[in-house]
Design a protein around this motif. Structure first.
Motif, PDB file in Angstrom:
ATOM      1  N   ALA A   1      -8.867  16.130  17.821  1.00 10.24           N
ATOM      2  CA  ALA A   1     -10.161  16.473  18.104  1.00 10.24           C
ATOM      3  C   ALA A   1     -10.909  15.086  18.149  1.00 10.24           C
ATOM      4  O   ALA A   1     -10.678  14.147  17.227  1.00 10.24           O
ATOM      5  CB  ALA A   1     -10.947  17.382  16.992  1.00 10.24           C
ATOM      6  N   SER A   2     -11.966  14.912  18.881  1.00  7.79           N
ATOM      7  CA  SER A   2     -12.742  13.862  18.903  1.00  7.79           C
ATOM      8  C   SER A   2     -14.341  14.103  19.204  1.00  7.79           C
ATOM      9  O   SER A   2     -14.669  14.786  19.772  1.00  7.79           O
ATOM     10  CB  SER A   2     -12.245  12.734  19.734  1.00  7.79           C
ATOM     11  OG  SER A   2     -12.961  11.516  19.869  1.00  7.79           O
ATOM     12  N   LYS A   3     -15.144  13.327  18.534  1.00  8.94           N
ATOM     13  CA  LYS A   3     -16.599  13.454  18.765  1.00  8.94           C
ATOM     14  C   LYS A   3     -17.246  12.544  19.873  1.00  8.94           C
ATOM     15  O   LYS A   3     -16.473  11.564  20.082  1.00  8.94           O
ATOM     16  CB  LYS A   3     -17.415  13.460  17.607  1.00  8.94           C
ATOM     17  CG  LYS A   3     -17.445  12.027  16.881  1.00  8.94           C
ATOM     18  CD  LYS A   3     -18.257  12.045  15.621  1.00  8.94           C
ATOM     19  CE  LYS A   3     -18.209  10.731  14.826  1.00  8.94           C
ATOM     20  NZ  LYS A   3     -19.018  10.533  13.613  1.00  8.94           N
ATOM     21  N   TYR A   4     -18.082  12.963  20.560  1.00 13.23           N
ATOM     22  CA  TYR A   4     -18.636  12.230  21.575  1.00 13.23           C
ATOM     23  C   TYR A   4     -20.244  12.241  21.961  1.00 13.23           C
ATOM     24  O   TYR A   4     -20.553  13.512  21.720  1.00 13.23           O
ATOM     25  CB  TYR A   4     -17.777  12.486  23.023  1.00 13.23           C
ATOM     26  CG  TYR A   4     -18.025  13.673  23.729  1.00 13.23           C
ATOM     27  CD1 TYR A   4     -18.842  13.628  24.583  1.00 13.23           C
ATOM     28  CD2 TYR A   4     -17.223  14.680  23.223  1.00 13.23           C
ATOM     29  CE1 TYR A   4     -18.861  15.038  25.340  1.00 13.23           C
ATOM     30  CE2 TYR A   4     -17.428  15.795  23.897  1.00 13.23           C
ATOM     31  CZ  TYR A   4     -18.329  15.938  24.947  1.00 13.23           C
ATOM     32  OH  TYR A   4     -18.395  17.169  25.581  1.00 13.23           O
ATOM     33  N   ALA A   5     -20.935  11.446  22.549  1.00 14.48           N
ATOM     34  CA  ALA A   5     -22.116  11.703  22.898  1.00 14.48           C
ATOM     35  C   ALA A   5     -22.071  11.656  24.857  1.00 14.48           C
ATOM     36  O   ALA A   5     -21.091  11.144  24.975  1.00 14.48           O
ATOM     37  CB  ALA A   5     -23.067  10.561  22.710  1.00 14.48           C
ATOM     38  N   ASN A   6     -22.947  12.534  25.085  1.00 16.43           N
ATOM     39  CA  ASN A   6     -22.977  12.646  26.664  1.00 16.43           C
ATOM     40  C   ASN A   6     -24.222  12.607  27.246  1.00 16.43           C
ATOM     41  O   ASN A   6     -25.086  13.291  26.550  1.00 16.43           O
ATOM     42  CB  ASN A   6     -22.127  14.143  26.820  1.00 16.43           C
ATOM     43  CG  ASN A   6     -21.962  14.250  28.222  1.00 16.43           C
ATOM     44  OD1 ASN A   6     -21.043  13.844  28.871  1.00 16.43           O
ATOM     45  ND2 ASN A   6     -22.390  15.276  28.666  1.00 16.43           N
ATOM     46  N   ARG A   7     -24.221  12.074  28.556  1.00 17.43           N
ATOM     47  CA  ARG A   7     -25.387  12.132  29.343  1.00 17.43           C
ATOM     48  C   ARG A   7     -25.012  12.257  30.543  1.00 17.43           C
ATOM     49  O   ARG A   7     -24.275  11.432  31.335  1.00 17.43           O
ATOM     50  CB  ARG A   7     -26.308  10.866  29.049  1.00 17.43           C
ATOM     51  CG  ARG A   7     -27.641  10.801  29.749  1.00 17.43           C
ATOM     52  CD  ARG A   7     -28.674  11.618  28.989  1.00 17.43           C
ATOM     53  NE  ARG A   7     -29.395  11.053  27.938  1.00 17.43           N
ATOM     54  CZ  ARG A   7     -29.230  11.243  26.661  1.00 17.43           C
ATOM     55  NH1 ARG A   7     -28.452  11.980  26.079  1.00 17.43           N
ATOM     56  NH2 ARG A   7     -29.736  10.493  25.609  1.00 17.43           N
ATOM     57  N   VAL A  49     -18.185  17.846  20.549  1.00 17.16           N
ATOM     58  CA  VAL A  49     -16.662  17.353  20.135  1.00 17.16           C
ATOM     59  C   VAL A  49     -15.721  17.936  21.090  1.00 17.16           C
ATOM     60  O   VAL A  49     -15.942  19.173  21.911  1.00 17.16           O
ATOM     61  CB  VAL A  49     -16.454  18.205  18.733  1.00 17.16           C
ATOM     62  CG1 VAL A  49     -14.950  18.269  18.364  1.00 17.16           C
ATOM     63  CG2 VAL A  49     -17.200  17.677  17.678  1.00 17.16           C
ATOM     64  N   LEU A  50     -14.777  17.338  21.477  1.00 18.35           N
ATOM     65  CA  LEU A  50     -13.746  17.727  22.428  1.00 18.35           C
ATOM     66  C   LEU A  50     -12.244  17.953  21.277  1.00 18.35           C
ATOM     67  O   LEU A  50     -12.159  17.205  20.744  1.00 18.35           O
ATOM     68  CB  LEU A  50     -13.366  16.553  23.341  1.00 18.35           C
ATOM     69  CG  LEU A  50     -12.367  16.781  24.536  1.00 18.35           C
ATOM     70  CD1 LEU A  50     -12.860  17.780  25.393  1.00 18.35           C
ATOM     71  CD2 LEU A  50     -11.876  15.614  25.141  1.00 18.35           C
ATOM     72  N   VAL A  51     -11.978  19.135  21.740  1.00 11.31           N
ATOM     73  CA  VAL A  51     -10.742  19.552  20.967  1.00 11.31           C
ATOM     74  C   VAL A  51      -9.327  19.870  21.927  1.00 11.31           C
ATOM     75  O   VAL A  51      -9.671  20.104  22.970  1.00 11.31           O
ATOM     76  CB  VAL A  51     -10.706  20.757  20.020  1.00 11.31           C
ATOM     77  CG1 VAL A  51     -11.949  20.545  18.851  1.00 11.31           C
ATOM     78  CG2 VAL A  51     -11.175  21.949  20.798  1.00 11.31           C
ATOM     79  N   ARG A  52      -8.280  19.432  21.523  1.00  8.04           N
ATOM     80  CA  ARG A  52      -7.140  19.680  22.208  1.00  8.04           C
ATOM     81  C   ARG A  52      -6.275  20.859  21.395  1.00  8.04           C
ATOM     82  O   ARG A  52      -5.984  20.724  20.428  1.00  8.04           O
ATOM     83  CB  ARG A  52      -6.502  18.634  22.504  1.00  8.04           C
ATOM     84  CG  ARG A  52      -5.068  18.410  23.385  1.00  8.04           C
ATOM     85  CD  ARG A  52      -4.655  17.259  23.847  1.00  8.04           C
ATOM     86  NE  ARG A  52      -3.649  17.319  24.619  1.00  8.04           N
ATOM     87  CZ  ARG A  52      -2.636  16.238  24.981  1.00  8.04           C
ATOM     88  NH1 ARG A  52      -2.943  15.120  24.645  1.00  8.04           N
ATOM     89  NH2 ARG A  52      -1.823  16.436  25.875  1.00  8.04           N
ATOM     90  N   ALA A  53      -6.157  22.012  22.266  1.00 10.76           N
ATOM     91  CA  ALA A  53      -5.440  23.051  21.532  1.00 10.76           C
ATOM     92  C   ALA A  53      -4.028  22.844  21.650  1.00 10.76           C
ATOM     93  O   ALA A  53      -3.536  22.009  22.443  1.00 10.76           O
ATOM     94  CB  ALA A  53      -5.849  24.307  22.239  1.00 10.76           C
ATOM     95  N   ASN A  54      -3.216  23.346  20.590  1.00  7.01           N
ATOM     96  CA  ASN A  54      -1.731  23.311  20.606  1.00  7.01           C
ATOM     97  C   ASN A  54      -1.282  23.823  21.782  1.00  7.01           C
ATOM     98  O   ASN A  54      -0.163  23.256  22.328  1.00  7.01           O
ATOM     99  CB  ASN A  54      -1.078  24.057  19.481  1.00  7.01           C
ATOM    100  CG  ASN A  54      -1.434  23.065  18.223  1.00  7.01           C
ATOM    101  OD1 ASN A  54      -1.123  21.831  17.984  1.00  7.01           O
ATOM    102  ND2 ASN A  54      -2.008  23.956  17.177  1.00  7.01           N
ATOM    103  N   SER A  55      -1.587  24.974  22.508  1.00  2.00           N
ATOM    104  CA  SER A  55      -1.279  25.464  23.814  1.00  2.00           C
ATOM    105  C   SER A  55      -2.370  26.095  24.258  1.00  2.00           C
ATOM    106  O   SER A  55      -3.497  26.402  23.932  1.00  2.00           O
ATOM    107  CB  SER A  55      -0.220  26.531  23.285  1.00  2.00           C
ATOM    108  OG  SER A  55      -0.735  27.469  22.701  1.00  2.00           O
ATOM    109  N   THR A  56      -2.202  26.445  25.635  1.00  2.00           N
ATOM    110  CA  THR A  56      -3.184  27.223  26.475  1.00  2.00           C
ATOM    111  C   THR A  56      -3.780  28.351  25.823  1.00  2.00           C
ATOM    112  O   THR A  56      -4.922  28.876  25.861  1.00  2.00           O
ATOM    113  CB  THR A  56      -2.420  27.374  28.009  1.00  2.00           C
ATOM    114  OG1 THR A  56      -2.224  26.342  28.616  1.00  2.00           O
ATOM    115  CG2 THR A  56      -3.543  28.041  28.760  1.00  2.00           C
TER     116      THR A  56
END
Length: 417
Positions: free
Chosen positions: A101-107, A238-245
């Motif tokens: 997981a990673s946080k980010y700002a977006n525009r 936050v963008l998370v990457r799951a273990n599986s679909t």
């Protein structure tokens, strides 16, 4: 049992044309169902692949107001929504469904990003940390990513993708170029691309509107420099990457719950929500399946007609073999034996129709795919169930003829000759 099977195949072979015509209703019904189910499966797979891609398994958790992502370009940061803390991020990373997981700002870019006299209209600027790229399944195509030291030292460097190279730089050599972002100069140090080369299948304008993302590209700057070019204390996503679909839905919802537990907005309509592509895919799949389920029921009517045809031909068979039945009963054959013989013949007849129907359905599905471009995926469990169901049809519709045969009076039966 083996003797019953031998007699059944001999009877079918003796009357080949009649047997085939009897099976035709079953063949057509099973073929239609297999073709429809294969088309549904193929369409569902395409929907899932189009929305999710080829396996990055990422879920965006963004701040929403009502049903729309909160756009801070035209509004102030809401009260009671702090930036994502290290504690919240640690909780998210500890979830069983989450790989990273990673946080980010977006525009979203409407203006404010320039290279020389060229402006970028569309696309995104994202303030990210170094671990964002691996979470987002991005790899370095040219140059490098910014370092932890550059993040700490508020260095104005940026990483871009191919969309920015094409639309803003007009395919000039990107490394070393200086972009102006909100009046601040950022040096391009790298170009990234997705590890996946997946492209959605577009068959219509509707597909284009559903699946295609903004093609103008994304500029990535260090999250530490975000307040310099944009706003201080701006809420983050936050963008998370799951273990599986299959974990995407749970990962997104649990992450949103954690993030919402850290905020106390004065506006109740503001909360974190997951942009769940898997759930969106499932909704489209349900719509597709519900539309086609009616076709399956219509196709099933031909199975009923086929079953009636089997019952009819078995009654004819009982009439033709009355003397044979009488002789067997005269020498001691029991009712169960006679019933078993005719039920076996009916079951074999419809099972053969089922097998031929499955083969025809697979062929029909492939023809539909070639002619219309509709994707198909053969469902072998459905094929197996179809054969078993056809056998059940034979047994059910064979009960009356077999019962009639078993209850013949042997004396009356022998007199038919």
């Amino acid at each position: 049992m083996l003797e019953n099977l031998r007699l059944a195949f001999r009877g079918i072979w003796t009357h080949k044309l009649r047997s085939f015509l009897t099976m035709l209703g079953i063949i057509i019904g099973i073929a239609a169902i297999i073709a429809i189910v294969s088309t549904i499966e193929g369409t569902n797979q395409q929907i899932k692949e189009n929305l999710i891609g080829s396996g990055s398994n990422t879920v965006d958790i963004q701040l929403y107001q009502n049903d729309w992502p909160l756009d801070l370009s035209y509004s102030e940061a809401p009260f009671g929504v702090p930036q994502v803390s290290d504690d919240a991020l640690s909780e998210i990373r500890d979830l069983d469904e989450v790989k990273s997981a990673s946080k980010y700002a977006n525009r979203q870019i409407y203006d404010g990003v320039y290279y020389l006299n060229n402006s970028m209209n569309g696309g995104y600027v994202k303030g990210v940390e170094t671990d964002y790229f691996s979470t987002a399944n991005l790899t370095v195509k040219e140059g490098r990513l910014f370092t932890v030291d550059e993040l700490k030292d508020y260095k104005k460097v940026c990483v871009i993708d191919d969309g920015v190279v094409e639309d803003l730089l007009h395919n000039d050599e990107p490394i070393g170029k200086i972009l102006e972002i909100q009046g601040d100069s950022y040096v391009v140090i790298g170009v990234v691309a997705s590890r996946s080369t997946f492209e959605p299948t577009i068959n219509s304008i509707s597909d284009y509107e559903t699946y295609m993302q903004d093609e103008s590209g994304t500029v990535y700057i260090p999250l530490s420099t975000w307040p310099i070019s944009y706003k201080y204390d701006e809420p983050e996503n936050v963008l998370v990457r799951a273990n599986s679909t299959d974990d995407m839905t749970a990962a997104g919802k649990k992450t949103a719950d954690i993030m919402n537990s850290y905020i106390n907005p004065t506006d109740d309509t503001i909360k974190y929500q997951s942009k769940d592509l898997l759930e969106q895919a499932q909704q489209l799949q349900q719509l597709s399946s519900s539309t086609n389920s009616m076709l399956i029921w219509i196709a099933a009517i031909s199975l009923l007609v086929g079953g009636i045809g089997v019952m009819n031909i078995m009654l004819v068979s009982v009439t033709e073999r009355t003397a044979e039945i009488g002789l067997k009963k005269a020498i001691g054959a029991r009712k169960g034996k006679i019933m078993g013989q005719f039920l076996t013949e009916a079951a074999v007849l419809t099972s053969m129709g089922g097998v031929l129907g499955v083969a025809s359905g697979i062929g029909l599905a492939q023809i539909i795919s070639i002619m219309s471009g509709t994707p198909v995926a053969i469902s072998w469990p459905a094929a197996f169930i179809a054969v078993i169901f056809s056998m059940v049809i034979g047994i059910v519709f064979g009960i009356l003829p077999s019962h009639q045969a078993a209850n013949l009076n042997p004396i009356d039966a022998l007199r038919t000759n």
